[in-house]
Write a protein that holds these residues in place. Sequence first.
Motif, short mmCIF file in Angstrom:
data_model
loop_
_atom_site.label_atom_id
_atom_site.label_comp_id
_atom_site.label_asym_id
_atom_site.label_seq_id
_atom_site.Cartn_x
_atom_site.Cartn_y
_atom_site.Cartn_z
N ALA A 89 -4.79 12.22 0.21
CA ALA A 89 -3.69 12.79 0.99
C ALA A 89 -2.38 12.68 0.21
N ALA A 90 -2.12 11.48 -0.33
CA ALA A 90 -0.91 11.30 -1.14
C ALA A 90 -0.95 12.17 -2.40
N GLN B 264 -10.68 -1.96 2.42
CA GLN B 264 -10.76 -0.85 3.36
C GLN B 264 -12.06 -0.11 3.09
N LEU C 134 0.76 4.20 -2.78
CA LEU C 134 0.55 5.59 -2.39
C LEU C 134 1.74 6.46 -2.82
N LEU D 232 -5.62 -0.17 -4.72
CA LEU D 232 -5.49 -0.13 -3.26
C LEU D 232 -6.40 -1.16 -2.61
N ARG E 127 0.84 -1.21 0.00
CA ARG E 127 0.00 0.00 0.00
C ARG E 127 0.87 1.25 0.00
N ALA E 128 1.95 1.20 0.77
CA ALA E 128 2.83 2.37 0.82
C ALA E 128 3.43 2.66 -0.55
N ALA F 248 -9.44 8.96 1.73
CA ALA F 248 -8.59 9.86 2.51
C ALA F 248 -7.12 9.59 2.24
N ASP F 249 -6.74 8.30 2.25
CA ASP F 249 -5.34 7.95 1.99
C ASP F 249 -4.93 8.37 0.58
N LEU F 250 -5.79 8.08 -0.37
CA LEU F 250 -5.47 8.36 -1.77
C LEU F 250 -5.29 9.85 -2.01
N SER G 55 -11.94 5.81 4.28
CA SER G 55 -10.52 5.75 4.62
C SER G 55 -9.65 5.63 3.37
N ALA G 56 -10.11 4.83 2.41
CA ALA G 56 -9.33 4.67 1.18
C ALA G 56 -9.22 5.98 0.42
#
Length: 509
Positions: A139-140, A128, A7, A122, A3-4, A135-137, A132-133
């Motif tokens: 944010a990156a 997920q 991202l 992802l 995942r990291a 938000a992560d996407l 949340s998914a």
Amino acid sequence: MARALVLAAVFTCAACGLVYELALVALGSYLVGNSVTQASVVLSVMVFAMGVGSLAAKPLQGRPVVAFAVIEGLLALAGGLSVLVLYAAYAWLNLYVPALVVVAFAVGALIGAEIPLLMTLLQRIRRQDAGSAVADLFAADYVGALIGGLAFPFLLLPTFGHIRGALLVGVVNAVAGIAVVLWLFRRQLGRAARVALCGGMAAVLAVLGWTYALADGFEVSARQALYAAPIALAERTPYQEIVITRKVSLSGGTSDLRLFLNGDLQFSSVDEYRYHESLVHPLMAGPRGRVLILGGGDGLALREVLRYRDVRDVTLVELDPAMIRLARTYGPIASLNGHAFDDPRVRTVAADAFSWLRRGTGKFDAVVVDMPDPDDVSTAKLYSVEFYGLVKRVLAPGGRVVVQSGSPYFAPRSFWSIRKSIAAAGYATAPYHVDVPSFGDWGYVLAAPGGAPPPVRLSPDAGDLRFVDTPLLQAATVFPKDLRRDDAEINTLVHPRLVEYQKDEWKYS
């Protein structure tokens, strides 16, 4: 870890995408001017295209790995080659605006297709909840956009230039978008798909690398296509593109040296004396102990000011230090300005004139405003009521100012708007115009705070001039009715009328 890495790919691709946007905006500002219009066209078309690309990517979510790798390869090509394609369209085809819309749409659609595919990738790594998914996407994505936005003006553009900078970002885009995803999801692909995608990435990198190697030659050829005479010098600075052309007449042996800033002619050595004598000498018929020149980095107005021995000191404020350096050290221009910068009475300041005036340093008897034409918001502010108010603050009692004001023949509303703006700042104005063959009919405004308009005349100490004399100046103050525009409005910082007038009148005349 997977995942990291995905991202990280999102981060890198977002940075590349924003660089493509900024490169298109900056290129249009250099080539066409009017940065606000260029930014509006590029950003609106790209944002619209991103929505179209997101919708178009929905059917591709069944095979997200292959689809994402293909889209990133296409984006690397489209974004990396975008500046080169647009430069060619401008230089040889005269199709810049249609090409800009097509390129911006293509790049925007490919950027828009990334997000739904990345979301699917992802979720394949670890399920997920949607919030949340997202938000992560994002944010990156947004952090990547920040890095790309800062890297373009501070690293890519000054180090690599427009064309090579975009090509280099295309290479990064291809590696981050294809290689990382292929490595992470290689077990989900058949052997044929892996070979095909690796071959495609190699082909993309080969095209971008080959173009990078040829970029200098292309830029020289494209730049030369924009100018009728051979280019003697070309330099890209953080502020502008400086081009000097030189043409020697085979019959008479005379040399025509021309200076262009961002493609706009600043002077021709054949007749620049007409422009600069008309600009400076009517002003110097008044007080002239301390003189301020705003703009005029070529030193030609400075040359005329220094003719007067009773001038004690001259301060020249020029935005681009490279222009001052060229005017001082580049032989043909230094010879043309009479090595004016070597005079001990001269002090140069590399600064934005508007910001420098706000600091209000000193008082001056005479001010020469010799700025580029106001065909962009950044230059239009130098012809605003607020700017002339700042000039008035540095004028000594009895001081006067002269402003180069464009062509009352080709751009009458622009010319009379400048005069009205000067008057609105509290000056009495005396407009006049002369013929400068390389420019056409060209106008100026001589002004003094309050009272009666200053007389447009020569000082007894002017000496023998090549062009300007008393009868000419008397005729220069007469404007036929067809050159007067009463409908012109004043130009202010919050309402920059001159950009609109320049576009309507000058660009299409």
